[in-house]
Write an enzyme that holds these catalytic residues in place. Structure first.
Site, short mmCIF file in Angstrom:
data_model
loop_
_atom_site.label_atom_id
_atom_site.label_comp_id
_atom_site.label_asym_id
_atom_site.label_seq_id
_atom_site.Cartn_x
_atom_site.Cartn_y
_atom_site.Cartn_z
N CYS A 1 32.88 13.98 22.49
CA CYS A 1 32.60 14.14 21.17
C CYS A 1 31.46 13.72 20.69
CB CYS A 1 33.79 13.46 20.45
SG CYS A 1 33.75 13.76 18.71
N CYS B 1 28.44 18.90 14.54
CA CYS B 1 29.16 18.95 16.04
C CYS B 1 28.07 18.77 17.13
CB CYS B 1 29.88 20.16 16.34
SG CYS B 1 31.14 20.06 17.45
O1 PYC Z 1 30.68 16.08 17.44
O2 PYC Z 1 31.25 16.96 19.58
C1 PYC Z 1 31.60 16.83 18.44
C2 PYC Z 1 32.96 17.12 17.61
C3 PYC Z 1 33.87 17.84 18.35
C4 PYC Z 1 35.07 17.76 17.48
C5 PYC Z 1 34.72 17.25 16.43
N1 PYC Z 1 33.52 16.98 16.68
#
Ligand code: PYC
Length: 315
Positions: A85, A235
């Site tokens: 993550c 993300c």
């Molecule tokens: O930032 O990789 C990330 C992530 C995965 C799920 C929520 N954030």
């Protein structure tokens, strides 16, 4: 359980410092599997209401197997234990700095999918050098009921992603509900068509891209996570997967920086270098993700056996 909460570009992380289940001392991938199969009530209760909050990702600290790492960590959301993550790692680095475990500089962290590096520039600003990321398939066409034809790439950035360059719905905060519904339909279509990542990897994240809304932005994204919440940040693992696609399509040169906007208008600065590892597919990249995290809470979570909702409300 002793926890520290933070948010990274709007996306919440809960780091569990103490009180997690005994997962043994095996490889982190094995311990992650044990967390997923034997302790679902434990991890779910930490990230869903009434003890958690929507979109929260948990980060359970564990002993690393590699002594060069400052800690090991296993990430999870309300629906699944996830491989890596990015926003969580930025939040984790800020948390480790907050509790005095790391200082300004570069540190290694062990995850179930490999070792990542974090560089803490100040108490809030962190650059993550993620694990090797790559595109598996370009231009996979789906006929999604109620949506139409959706074309996307399958790519890996620590989790498996279906990356749609031309979002079927404009990526705007006012469209979050529709984007979520369309994302779920796309993911259902991926499952219904038996489409998988390498070695049966579950493609449980869907990302839609649209034009940037600011001058400095490269594009704006909407990321659907396994628990059906959308990522308030762009993300980290999804951005890594996307960088691998931009690299493969020669749309971004190694070392060139872009600013990736999230749905809510926060963002990450991104770049990559080509990987030199012989263990990953040709063209794999080492992504670099810079963002900011802020501590929001230090807390002790009580789990009262008399509380019928101690394992969390059903989503
Ligand atoms: O930032 O990789 C990330 C992530 C995965 C799920 C929520 N954030």
């Amino acid at each position: 359980m002793v926890v520290v909460d933070s948010h990274t570009e709007g996306e919440p992380t809960r780091v569990v410092l103490e009180g997690g289940p005994d997962l043994g001392s095996g490889p982190l991938a094995e311990r992650a599997k044990r967390l997923a199969t034997e302790h679902k009530d434990f991890y779910r209760s930490l990230v869903v209401e009434p003890y958690g909050q929507e979109a929260m990702v948990g980060a359970l600290l564990v002993e690393p197997t590699n002594p060069e790492c400052v800690t090991g960590v296993i990430y999870f959301d309300a629906a699944a234990v996830i491989g890596m993550c990015g926003h969580g790692t930025i939040g984790l680095a800020a948390t480790l700095a907050h509790i005095g475990k790391i200082g300004i500089g570069t540190h290694k962290i062990e995850t179930p999918v490999g070792i990542v590096e974090v560089t803490l520039t100040d108490s809030n600003t962190v650059t993550v050098q993620n694990i090797d990321s790559y595109r598996l398939k370009k231009g996979v066409t789906l006929n999604v009921e109620g949506v139409g034809t959706v074309v996307g790439d399958i790519a890996y950035g620590g989790n498996w992603f279906f990356i749609v360059n031309d979002s079927p719905t404009p990526v705007l905060p006012s469209n979050i509900r529709t984007l979520t519904e369309v994302g779920i339909k796309v993911r259902e279509s991926i499952y219904a068509n038996g489409i998988e990542g390498e070695n049966g990897g579950i493609i449980d994240h869907v990302v839609f891209y649209g034009p940037a809304l600011t001058e400095k932005g490269h594009s704006r994204n909407f990321v659907l996570c396994p628990d059906d919440a959308y990522d308030r940040s762009p993300c980290g693992t999804g951005s890594s997967a996307r960088l691998s696609c931009l690299a493969a399509d020669q749309r971004l040169a190694p070392g060139e920086e872009i600013y990736q906007e999230s749905t809510i208008g926060s963002g990450y600065t991104l770049s990559y270098q080509f990987s030199t590892s012989a263990k990953v597919p040709e063209g794999a990249i080492v992504p670099s993700i810079t963002g900011q995290a802020f501590i929001t809470k230090e807390a002790k979570i009580m789990t009262n056996p008399a509380d019928p909702l101690r394992h969390g409300v059903l989503l």
